[in-house]
Design a protein around this motif. Structure first.
Motif, short mmCIF file in Angstrom:
data_model
loop_
_atom_site.label_atom_id
_atom_site.label_comp_id
_atom_site.label_asym_id
_atom_site.label_seq_id
_atom_site.Cartn_x
_atom_site.Cartn_y
_atom_site.Cartn_z
N UNK A 162 0.47 9.16 -5.17
CA UNK A 162 1.00 10.80 -4.39
C UNK A 162 2.17 11.47 -5.84
N UNK A 163 3.07 10.90 -6.47
CA UNK A 163 3.82 10.99 -7.50
C UNK A 163 2.76 12.29 -8.43
N UNK A 188 0.93 -1.36 0.49
CA UNK A 188 0.01 -0.54 0.04
C UNK A 188 1.18 2.03 -0.33
N UNK A 189 1.56 0.82 0.89
CA UNK A 189 2.55 2.47 0.49
C UNK A 189 3.45 2.71 -0.54
N UNK A 190 3.62 1.99 -1.56
CA UNK A 190 4.28 1.37 -2.43
C UNK A 190 3.53 2.02 -3.52
N UNK A 216 -4.85 15.81 -1.42
CA UNK A 216 -4.76 15.72 0.03
C UNK A 216 -5.14 14.23 0.61
N UNK A 217 -6.35 13.66 -0.02
CA UNK A 217 -6.90 12.07 0.03
C UNK A 217 -5.22 11.67 0.11
N UNK A 218 -4.87 11.11 -0.97
CA UNK A 218 -3.22 10.19 -1.66
C UNK A 218 -2.48 10.61 -0.02
N UNK A 219 -2.33 11.62 0.23
CA UNK A 219 -1.05 12.25 1.22
C UNK A 219 -1.70 11.58 2.47
N UNK A 220 -2.93 11.64 2.72
CA UNK A 220 -3.13 11.55 4.24
C UNK A 220 -3.35 9.67 4.28
N UNK A 221 -3.55 9.00 3.29
CA UNK A 221 -4.10 7.69 3.14
C UNK A 221 -2.40 6.90 2.65
N UNK A 222 -1.54 8.15 2.30
CA UNK A 222 0.32 7.37 2.63
C UNK A 222 0.48 7.05 4.00
N UNK A 223 0.35 8.62 4.18
CA UNK A 223 0.95 8.08 6.24
C UNK A 223 0.01 7.02 6.93
N UNK A 224 -0.70 7.11 6.48
CA UNK A 224 -1.52 6.05 7.40
C UNK A 224 -1.00 4.80 6.94
#
Length: 355
Positions: free
Chosen positions: A115-116, A107-109, A133-141
């Motif tokens: 995000x890019x 998921x992180x990958x 912003x939603x993708x950045x939040x999901x990546x952090x989670x």
């Protein structure tokens, strides 16, 4: 003339040998030394016990069925396994968490790539800022999930490691509290591990002798029929109000003693005073007494019971019917009986000068 002197010397030696042989049948050949006076500390004999410096119950840190445990009397080294608990449920949990870790790493990958792409589109105003912003939040989670699972995996691995109970110090197993097949809970004692390499002799000493103790000072210890010198290792700085005693510890490392053995120890009890000293070899140790053999005016052995005090090199202070200058037997007295005739061990040297 020289031949005549040699003949006379030979005849004299033969006569002397025959006389000594006849005397051997009556007198016992011994080596003697003289008692002397010297300034030493008066001592008192106190009972002591041999104890292990470290004596600990080793408990379980995980729950499970006991698969194997070391036997009583087994000597173990620090880090050596002494018991094993079933850990199959932990291994299954570890495999499950590894699978979840791979999922969240994927998921992180994926979200990193998203995000890019979204960042490029957002710069060209081809996508909404809210989507980025939603993708950045999901990546952090997802990244936090990876960190949390890595921590859980480490905890599970630690739990698996703890199902292999190891010795925290070198010693011997003196007791087992459980048997193979039992369900073990956390904190339940499994074995009693005793450090047999680092031993102390513990003495409950009266508090009034504390001012005369010195760190590393050598004191006499009687164990069975042996008399040895051991250093004072440490002592308690607080005493018992009930018994008016405090604990003194002697270092007994490297001695062939069993923890729990009873000994008696000579500790200083007063300031330095004049005392009678005899060679250490003069002491005859028995289970219930200590004595020396002196020589009386008739060249007969005399048994004198003594109390042993402080040791000074090859000499030891004693209390008994012995005075400075008395002859004491230091060799040949092991089987000598009181009242038995003795003769002193002296080398007969004949020196003839021939011109």
């Amino acid at each position: 003339m020289k031949k005549l002197l040699l003949s006379m010397l030979s005849a004299a030696l033969i006569t002397s040998t025959l006389a000594v042989s006849a005397e051997d049948q009556k007198a016992k050949l011994v080596t003697v030394d003289l008692a002397k006076n010297e300034q030493v500390n008066p001592t008192t004999w106190l009972p002591g016990n041999v104890i292990s410096r470290t004596n600990s119950p080793i408990s379980a840190e995980q729950t499970g069925q006991l698969l194997w445990i070391e036997d009583v009397g087994k000597k173990v080294k620090k880090g050596q396994e002494i018991a094993t608990i079933d850990n199959r449920h932990l291994k299954l949990q570890l495999a499950q968490r590894h699978a979840l870790l791979k999922q969240h790493e994927a998921d992180v990958e994926y979200l990193t790539k998203q995000k890019k792409r979204m960042s490029k589109l957002n710069k060209m105003n081809n996508t909404a800022l809210s989507e980025l912003e939603r993708i950045i939040k999901d990546l952090a989670i997802a990244q936090n999930e990876v960190l949390a699972l890595a921590s859980q995996i480490a905890q599970t691995q630690l739990a698996i490691d703890k199902t292999h109970i190891t010795a925290p110090f070198s010693g011997s197993i003196s007791q087992r509290f459980v048997n193979v097949g039992e369900l073990i809970s956390i904190g339940r004692p499994l074995v009693q591990l005793v450090d047999t390499y680092h031993l102390d002799i513990k003495i409950a000493a009266p508090m009034n002798i504390a001012p005369y103790l010195k760190q590393d000072a050598k004191v006499m210890v009687k164990w069975q029929e042996k008399l040895i010198e051991l250093p004072v290792r440490t002592w308690s700085q607080a005493g018992s109000q009930i018994s008016r005693t405090f604990d003194v510890h002697l270092s007994a490392d490297g001695l062939n003693l069993l923890a729990g053995s009873a000994v008696t120890v000579s500790l200083p009890k007063d300031a330095t005073k004049l005392a009678t000293l005899v060679p250490r070899d003069a002491l005859v140790l028995r289970e219930k007494e200590i004595y020396i053999l002196t020589v009386d005016e008739n060249n007969q052995a005399k048994k004198v019971n003594v109390l042993v005090g402080q040791g000074i090199g090859q000499w030891v202070s004693i209390s008994g019917d012995v005075n400075a200058g008395d002859e004491v037997i230091i060799r040949g007295g092991e089987r000598l009986q009181a009242g038995q005739q003795i003769r002193r061990n002296k080398d007969l040297v004949a020196k003839v000068e021939l011109n």
